[in-house]
Design a protein around this motif. Sequence first.
Motif, PDB file in Angstrom:
ATOM      1  N   THR A 377      16.693  79.379  -2.598  1.00  0.00           N
ATOM      2  CA  THR A 377      15.283  79.001  -2.719  1.00  0.00           C
ATOM      3  C   THR A 377      14.417  79.724  -1.686  1.00  0.00           C
ATOM      4  O   THR A 377      13.311  80.198  -1.997  1.00  0.00           O
ATOM      5  CB  THR A 377      15.132  77.478  -2.553  1.00  0.00           C
ATOM      6  OG1 THR A 377      15.892  76.812  -3.568  1.00  0.00           O
ATOM      7  CG2 THR A 377      13.677  77.056  -2.675  1.00  0.00           C
ATOM      8  N   LEU A 378      14.906  79.810  -0.465  1.00  0.00           N
ATOM      9  CA  LEU A 378      14.140  80.499   0.578  1.00  0.00           C
ATOM     10  C   LEU A 378      13.962  81.986   0.275  1.00  0.00           C
ATOM     11  O   LEU A 378      12.916  82.572   0.573  1.00  0.00           O
ATOM     12  CB  LEU A 378      14.839  80.325   1.932  1.00  0.00           C
ATOM     13  CG  LEU A 378      14.863  78.905   2.517  1.00  0.00           C
ATOM     14  CD1 LEU A 378      15.650  78.895   3.824  1.00  0.00           C
ATOM     15  CD2 LEU A 378      13.452  78.374   2.747  1.00  0.00           C
ATOM     16  N   LEU A 379      14.971  82.596  -0.329  1.00  0.00           N
ATOM     17  CA  LEU A 379      14.918  84.031  -0.592  1.00  0.00           C
ATOM     18  C   LEU A 379      14.107  84.386  -1.829  1.00  0.00           C
ATOM     19  O   LEU A 379      13.746  85.562  -2.018  1.00  0.00           O
ATOM     20  CB  LEU A 379      16.333  84.588  -0.732  1.00  0.00           C
ATOM     21  CG  LEU A 379      17.169  84.632   0.558  1.00  0.00           C
ATOM     22  CD1 LEU A 379      18.600  85.026   0.245  1.00  0.00           C
ATOM     23  CD2 LEU A 379      16.552  85.593   1.561  1.00  0.00           C
ATOM     24  N   THR A 380      13.813  83.406  -2.684  1.00  0.00           N
ATOM     25  CA  THR A 380      13.091  83.727  -3.924  1.00  0.00           C
ATOM     26  C   THR A 380      11.669  84.207  -3.654  1.00  0.00           C
ATOM     27  O   THR A 380      11.056  84.823  -4.533  1.00  0.00           O
ATOM     28  CB  THR A 380      13.043  82.500  -4.857  1.00  0.00           C
ATOM     29  OG1 THR A 380      12.574  81.361  -4.126  1.00  0.00           O
ATOM     30  CG2 THR A 380      14.409  82.204  -5.438  1.00  0.00           C
ATOM     31  N   GLY A 381      11.160  83.958  -2.454  1.00  0.00           N
ATOM     32  CA  GLY A 381       9.837  84.485  -2.146  1.00  0.00           C
ATOM     33  C   GLY A 381       9.823  85.986  -1.957  1.00  0.00           C
ATOM     34  O   GLY A 381       8.775  86.627  -2.115  1.00  0.00           O
ATOM     35  N   ALA A 382      11.000  86.556  -1.646  1.00  0.00           N
ATOM     36  CA  ALA A 382      11.076  87.996  -1.384  1.00  0.00           C
ATOM     37  C   ALA A 382      11.841  88.755  -2.455  1.00  0.00           C
ATOM     38  O   ALA A 382      11.637  89.968  -2.622  1.00  0.00           O
ATOM     39  CB  ALA A 382      11.717  88.243  -0.017  1.00  0.00           C
ATOM     40  N   PHE A 383      12.736  88.068  -3.181  1.00  0.00           N
ATOM     41  CA  PHE A 383      13.579  88.746  -4.167  1.00  0.00           C
ATOM     42  C   PHE A 383      13.588  87.958  -5.472  1.00  0.00           C
ATOM     43  O   PHE A 383      13.391  86.740  -5.487  1.00  0.00           O
ATOM     44  CB  PHE A 383      15.017  88.890  -3.656  1.00  0.00           C
ATOM     45  CG  PHE A 383      15.138  89.615  -2.344  1.00  0.00           C
ATOM     46  CD1 PHE A 383      15.138  91.000  -2.292  1.00  0.00           C
ATOM     47  CD2 PHE A 383      15.242  88.897  -1.156  1.00  0.00           C
ATOM     48  CE1 PHE A 383      15.253  91.663  -1.084  1.00  0.00           C
ATOM     49  CE2 PHE A 383      15.356  89.551   0.054  1.00  0.00           C
ATOM     50  CZ  PHE A 383      15.361  90.943   0.095  1.00  0.00           C
ATOM     51  N   ALA A 384      13.860  88.658  -6.552  1.00  0.00           N
ATOM     52  CA  ALA A 384      14.031  88.000  -7.850  1.00  0.00           C
ATOM     53  C   ALA A 384      15.317  87.178  -7.824  1.00  0.00           C
ATOM     54  O   ALA A 384      16.317  87.591  -7.219  1.00  0.00           O
ATOM     55  CB  ALA A 384      14.092  89.037  -8.967  1.00  0.00           C
ATOM     56  N   PRO A 385      15.348  85.998  -8.473  1.00  0.00           N
ATOM     57  CA  PRO A 385      16.559  85.177  -8.465  1.00  0.00           C
ATOM     58  C   PRO A 385      17.807  85.910  -8.964  1.00  0.00           C
ATOM     59  O   PRO A 385      18.895  85.725  -8.428  1.00  0.00           O
ATOM     60  CB  PRO A 385      16.191  83.998  -9.381  1.00  0.00           C
ATOM     61  CG  PRO A 385      14.709  83.897  -9.282  1.00  0.00           C
ATOM     62  CD  PRO A 385      14.216  85.300  -9.138  1.00  0.00           C
ATOM     63  N   SER A 386      17.634  86.753  -9.990  1.00  0.00           N
ATOM     64  CA  SER A 386      18.798  87.483 -10.494  1.00  0.00           C
ATOM     65  C   SER A 386      19.342  88.437  -9.433  1.00  0.00           C
ATOM     66  O   SER A 386      20.566  88.626  -9.318  1.00  0.00           O
ATOM     67  CB  SER A 386      18.423  88.248 -11.763  1.00  0.00           C
ATOM     68  OG  SER A 386      17.353  89.145 -11.511  1.00  0.00           O
ATOM     69  N   THR A 387      18.470  89.026  -8.643  1.00  0.00           N
ATOM     70  CA  THR A 387      18.909  89.910  -7.554  1.00  0.00           C
ATOM     71  C   THR A 387      19.665  89.123  -6.492  1.00  0.00           C
ATOM     72  O   THR A 387      20.690  89.584  -5.959  1.00  0.00           O
ATOM     73  CB  THR A 387      17.700  90.611  -6.929  1.00  0.00           C
ATOM     74  OG1 THR A 387      17.000  91.340  -7.939  1.00  0.00           O
ATOM     75  CG2 THR A 387      18.124  91.555  -5.821  1.00  0.00           C
ATOM     76  N   ILE A 388      19.166  87.937  -6.179  1.00  0.00           N
ATOM     77  CA  ILE A 388      19.838  87.101  -5.179  1.00  0.00           C
ATOM     78  C   ILE A 388      21.237  86.726  -5.650  1.00  0.00           C
ATOM     79  O   ILE A 388      22.215  86.808  -4.885  1.00  0.00           O
ATOM     80  CB  ILE A 388      19.002  85.843  -4.895  1.00  0.00           C
ATOM     81  CG1 ILE A 388      17.637  86.230  -4.323  1.00  0.00           C
ATOM     82  CG2 ILE A 388      19.735  84.915  -3.933  1.00  0.00           C
ATOM     83  CD1 ILE A 388      16.674  85.067  -4.228  1.00  0.00           C
ATOM     84  N   LEU A 389      21.366  86.316  -6.903  1.00  0.00           N
ATOM     85  CA  LEU A 389      22.680  85.937  -7.430  1.00  0.00           C
ATOM     86  C   LEU A 389      23.636  87.123  -7.435  1.00  0.00           C
ATOM     87  O   LEU A 389      24.837  86.968  -7.172  1.00  0.00           O
ATOM     88  CB  LEU A 389      22.536  85.360  -8.829  1.00  0.00           C
ATOM     89  CG  LEU A 389      21.806  84.005  -8.917  1.00  0.00           C
ATOM     90  CD1 LEU A 389      21.657  83.574 -10.364  1.00  0.00           C
ATOM     91  CD2 LEU A 389      22.554  82.941  -8.123  1.00  0.00           C
TER      92      LEU A 389
END
Length: 412
Positions: A377-389
Amino acid sequence: MSVSHTPTARVGEAVATAAPAPRHWLRAGWLMTASGWSANQYSSLLGAYRAHLGLTAATTTALFAVYVLGLIPALLVGGPLADRHGRRRVARAALGLSALATCLLMAGPAVPALLWPGRFLTGVGAGTLLTAGSVWIKELSTPPYGTAPSPGAAARRSGLFLSAGFATGGLAASLIAQWAPLPMVLAYVPHLVLSAAAALSAARAPETAPPRGPHTAVAEPAAPAHRTPFRRLVVPVAPWVFAAPSIAFAVLPALVDGRLHGWQTVYAGIITAVTPGAGLLVAPLARRLSARHRLATAATGLLVTAVGLLIGALAVAHAQPVVALFAAALLGAGYGLCVAYGLTEVAALASPHHLARLTARFWALCYLGFLTPYGVTLLTGAFAPSTILTGVAALALLSLAVLLRPGARSSA
């Protein structure tokens, strides 16, 4: 003429003396099911809390994570408590605390601030119960209380009971929340009923570690032999035990359910059932893999987790709930393999007087994975959720490489 020594009489005597061993571990196992139920009943209600109470995604995810803040210290304290005061007393006290936490959650719709102590105390109760209950079931499964074929098989039983609670708790809560009145109150009632039944069942199981006085010393080596193998063989795997299913519970549903108007809560409940359900189904595979090689179960679990994360990234990128459901099943399979491996390793590494504490450390490392959704959740401000996964999948593969490095293989 006496007949006491005839073949027929001897057969009758043999039948009479070959009574089945009592399944004390089964009586205590429902405590673990109640623990898993308490942990997962909230997971499927995340969407309902956002819709009915107006909580933001960050708040519901933080409530998901605050559970860990209560759980990890309880895990670390639960081992020494179970050693000092006995497995049964500590496990049943933790069950009562878990029921109290559920009552606070039931009051949450009227007083939303109570959700925070409710989730925190849920973690405290679950952490203490996991440590005391896991060791108690393992000891009840082995002589003189039980007849499990191996220490590893005995240790895995607690994981199966826990998975059963994970699978049923979230689904039941979501179905009640979808169709019953007062959804965020009545959804918690089944856990109270299960807790009462588990307490009555466990009352018939014997204590395996009688309480000892506070000044009773237990001789321990200066450097226990399990430290290095635990660090090399268990630490790289343990966080993925709950990182994988927590992503399935708390991350995937909200990112793919945009087209499921009115069915978001049921969909979340289905995912919370499918994920640990897959973990239950892979239990026979875990046994076969461990028979082939000591690291095979963990390696397969990490690989399946990475694949599940990549498929989850694909599902999120295209908002496909069916694909996300398949990803959740793979993440659940990874969970099942990793938890079976971890419990088996702990049982093999620990001496009897270290078992409770080493089990506590294992579960504490496992539950660090529950913080993963908050990180996403914290990283979704900087990256797309698919990229985070996708990045999380890369971390799973990195953990696999660490596990299979030459130093770790030599420990195995």
